[in-house]
Design an enzyme around this catalytic site. Structure first.
Site, PDB file in Angstrom:
ATOM      1  N   LYS A  23     -16.392  93.923  26.431  1.00  0.00           N
ATOM      2  CA  LYS A  23     -16.601  94.358  27.814  1.00  0.00           C
ATOM      3  C   LYS A  23     -17.374  93.307  28.618  1.00  0.00           C
ATOM      4  O   LYS A  23     -17.014  92.995  29.756  1.00  0.00           O
ATOM      5  CB  LYS A  23     -17.360  95.705  27.794  1.00  0.00           C
ATOM      6  N   GLY A  95     -23.056  98.930  35.265  1.00  0.00           N
ATOM      7  CA  GLY A  95     -24.224  98.143  35.661  1.00  0.00           C
ATOM      8  C   GLY A  95     -23.910  96.661  35.736  1.00  0.00           C
ATOM      9  O   GLY A  95     -24.426  95.954  36.601  1.00  0.00           O
ATOM     10  N   ARG A 123     -29.876 103.630  38.522  1.00  0.00           N
ATOM     11  CA  ARG A 123     -30.300 102.465  37.725  1.00  0.00           C
ATOM     12  C   ARG A 123     -31.046 101.440  38.572  1.00  0.00           C
ATOM     13  O   ARG A 123     -30.701 101.182  39.721  1.00  0.00           O
ATOM     14  CB  ARG A 123     -29.096 101.867  36.998  1.00  0.00           C
ATOM     15  N   SER A 179     -32.528  89.790  30.227  1.00  0.00           N
ATOM     16  CA  SER A 179     -31.389  90.523  30.778  1.00  0.00           C
ATOM     17  C   SER A 179     -30.279  89.549  31.156  1.00  0.00           C
ATOM     18  O   SER A 179     -30.441  88.719  32.055  1.00  0.00           O
ATOM     19  CB  SER A 179     -31.805  91.312  32.018  1.00  0.00           C
ATOM     20  N   ASP A 339     -27.477  97.381  22.888  1.00  0.00           N
ATOM     21  CA  ASP A 339     -26.499  98.455  23.128  1.00  0.00           C
ATOM     22  C   ASP A 339     -26.172  99.240  21.852  1.00  0.00           C
ATOM     23  O   ASP A 339     -25.490 100.266  21.916  1.00  0.00           O
ATOM     24  CB  ASP A 339     -25.209  97.877  23.722  1.00  0.00           C
ATOM     25  N   ARG A 414     -22.056 105.607  24.800  1.00  0.00           N
ATOM     26  CA  ARG A 414     -22.562 105.206  23.474  1.00  0.00           C
ATOM     27  C   ARG A 414     -23.230 106.371  22.742  1.00  0.00           C
ATOM     28  O   ARG A 414     -23.229 106.425  21.513  1.00  0.00           O
ATOM     29  CB  ARG A 414     -23.495 104.004  23.603  1.00  0.00           C
TER      30      ARG A 414
HETATM   31  C1  S3P Z   1     -24.757  93.200  29.620  1.00  0.00           C
HETATM   32  C2  S3P Z   1     -26.087  92.987  29.408  1.00  0.00           C
HETATM   33  C3  S3P Z   1     -26.991  93.996  28.835  1.00  0.00           C
HETATM   34  C4  S3P Z   1     -26.218  95.109  28.158  1.00  0.00           C
HETATM   35  C5  S3P Z   1     -25.085  95.595  28.986  1.00  0.00           C
HETATM   36  C6  S3P Z   1     -24.118  94.468  29.261  1.00  0.00           C
HETATM   37  C7  S3P Z   1     -23.953  92.118  30.205  1.00  0.00           C
HETATM   38  O1  S3P Z   1     -27.783  94.555  29.859  1.00  0.00           O
HETATM   39  O2  S3P Z   1     -27.089  96.168  27.836  1.00  0.00           O
HETATM   40  O3  S3P Z   1     -24.407  96.635  28.317  1.00  0.00           O
HETATM   41  O4  S3P Z   1     -22.701  92.165  30.138  1.00  0.00           O
HETATM   42  O5  S3P Z   1     -24.532  91.166  30.748  1.00  0.00           O
HETATM   43  P1  S3P Z   1     -29.091  93.793  30.429  1.00  0.00           P
HETATM   44  O6  S3P Z   1     -28.641  92.537  31.057  1.00  0.00           O
HETATM   45  O7  S3P Z   1     -29.681  94.717  31.424  1.00  0.00           O
HETATM   46  O8  S3P Z   1     -29.955  93.577  29.249  1.00  0.00           O
END
Ligand code: S3P
Length: 460
Positions: A23, A95, A123, A179, A339, A414
């Site tokens: 993803k 997100g 969020r 992040s 995750d 999840r």
């Molecule tokens: C992601 C980063 C992570 C992860 C999310 C996907 C990404 O979040 O938990 O499911 O694709 O960059 P954070 O960047 O908030 O840690």
């Protein structure tokens, strides 16, 4: 609001599964394809609703998105050729879509509005908005009381971005929490800024952005420890500022976060042989495998290879459910497994002794409050579990049969999938409620688990 009815597993799981595309990489492949002006073939996209949101968003921003057999073909607009979206962009549950778009749109001369579903509308966005504002971006959101926050509380969607009159300016930003979403947003803004942008993280978040953008010729450097990314776009822009994917195609490797549920199922139920084919083994994503190894599981990593600039392998689980032991997890490992904490906690319920997860405060602000929802999911089966502010404790009792559970997944994909896996070890049929959002990341979850020999059905 559909549910899964899950029967206790009656025999070891068995089968070979091609794991659907990652993803995180899928979002990036789509979004970065928008930034090129030559067609890009994206093969192996996972098909989840979240990636679908990003695909529609790039369409609203001027890309032409079509199909060629199994591939998605994107004819991009280029970084300087994007168009103002005619309507607000619906990021759904995703997100990654909303935060990455913040960085991309922060540097554009038009106005865009971004919104999402109920979960996304809760969020926190300050982590991405604040550094973007420091770069000169015009970006506002909703505060806890309806006004744009800036005071107490966080900023949440809907967000309004732009129009930007002048160019952004580079910043040197230290992330308080690792992040990849925030890092990527700042990298995308940095590409459009005057001067140098530097992003430093306290831990090793996933680096798919760095890998893909570097392959596309972006002016980006990563420090030896992997924690600082520097974007210096001056010379690159003077030379035309083009991004191009070599070969015009990208293969998205299998999603380790999806394969985690199948590996966990094979471990807690036992497996003749379960093979998860083509899983991304990028070291920023393998915290789950490292945690399982520490618990005493043996997962064979076979046929290692490179796909789409990422390491990939087949992950194989063989044999009766192993005797697992509880572990203490924290620090960088938790970042690399962020995750996977719900499914790790489910495995911990079937391990001897206590498992403690620390340094996972971020889980409070995922698709649900995953510390609370994971603990509630475990308790629904009679598992002893407690929440801490930054993690959780699970008392494993593998010798005791689990009670059949009724789990409220809180619309979190999840939690729904972790509850389903644990239900395979219960003493009777379990019900997992509100599972519609499994389709955001792993639409074939039921089909795949069924193909491995599990018995589950969807119910209204
Ligand atoms: C992601 C980063 C992570 C992860 C999310 C996907 C990404 O979040 O938990 O499911 O694709 O960059 P954070 O960047 O908030 O840690």
């Amino acid at each position: 609001m559909t549910a899964f009815i899950v029967q206790p597993a009656r025999r070891p799981l068995s089968g070979q599964i091609d794991i659907p595309g990652d993803k995180s990489i899928g979002h990036r492949a789509l979004l970065f394809a928008l930034l090129t002006t030559r067609p890009v073939w994206i093969r192996g996209l996972g098909g989840g609703a979240d990636n679908g949101r990003t695909a529609r968003a790039i369409g609203q921003l001027g890309a032409r998105v079509g199909r060629d057999g199994d591939a998605i073909v994107v004819e991009g607009a280029g970084l300087g050729g994007m168009q103002a979206p005619a309507a607000a962009i619906d990021c759904g549950n995703s997100g990654t879509t909303i935060r990455l778009l913040c960085g991309l749109l922060a540097g554009q001369p038009f106005r865009a509005e971004l919104f999402g579903d109920e979960s996304l509308s809760r969020r926190p966005m300050r982590r991405v908005i604040e550094p973007l504002r420091a770069m000169g971006a015009r970006i506002t959101g909703r505060g806890p009381e309806g006004a744009d926050a800036g005071a107490a509380g966080d900023v949440v969607p809907p967000l309004v971005i732009g129009p930007l009159a002048e160019r952004l300016v580079g910043v040197d930003h230290q992330l308080a929490i690792a992040s990849a979403q925030v890092k990527t947003a700042l990298v995308l803004a940095g590409l459009q800024a005057d001067g140098v942008t530097r992003v430093t993280e306290p831990g090793p978040s996933r680096d798919h952005t760095e890998r893909l953008l570097a392959a596309m010729g972006a002016p980006l450097q990563v420090s030896a420890d992997g924690r600082t990314v520097t974007i210096d776009p001056g010379a690159w822009r003077a030379a035309g500022g083009e991004l191009e994917l070599p070969g015009g195609a990208i293969d998205v490797p299998g999603d380790p976060s999806s394969s985690a549920f199948l590996i966990a199922a094979a471990l807690v139920v036992g497996a003749d042989t379960v093979v998860c084919r083509g899983v991304c083994t990028n070291p920023t994503r393998t915290g789950f495998l490292d945690a399982l190894a520490a618990m005493g599981a043996t997962i064979a990593v076979e046929s290692p290879r490179q796909v789409g600039g990422e390491p990939v392998a087949d992950l194989v689980v063989r044999g009766a459910a192993p005797t697992l032991r509880g572990v203490e997890l924290g620090g960088d490992l938790v970042v690399r497994a962020i995750d996977e904490v719900p499914i790790l906690a489910a495995v911990a319920a079937r391990a001897h002794g206590t498992t403690v997860v620390r340094d996972a405060h971020e889980l409070r602000v995922k698709e649900s409050d995953r510390i609370a929802t994971t603990v509630a999911m475990l308790r629904a089966f009679g598992v002893e579990a407690t929440a801490q502010p930054d993690g959780l404790t699970v008392i494993g009792a593998p010798d005791r049969p689990l009670a059949p559970g009724r789990v409220d997944s809180a619309s979190d994909h999840r939690i729904a999938m972790a509850g389903t896996v644990l239900a395979l070890t219960a003493s009777g049929p379990s019900r997992i409620d509100d599972v519609g959002n499994v389709a955001t990341s792993f639409p074939s979850f039921v089909a795949v688990l069924t193909a491995l020999g599990a018995e589950l059905a969807e119910a209204p």
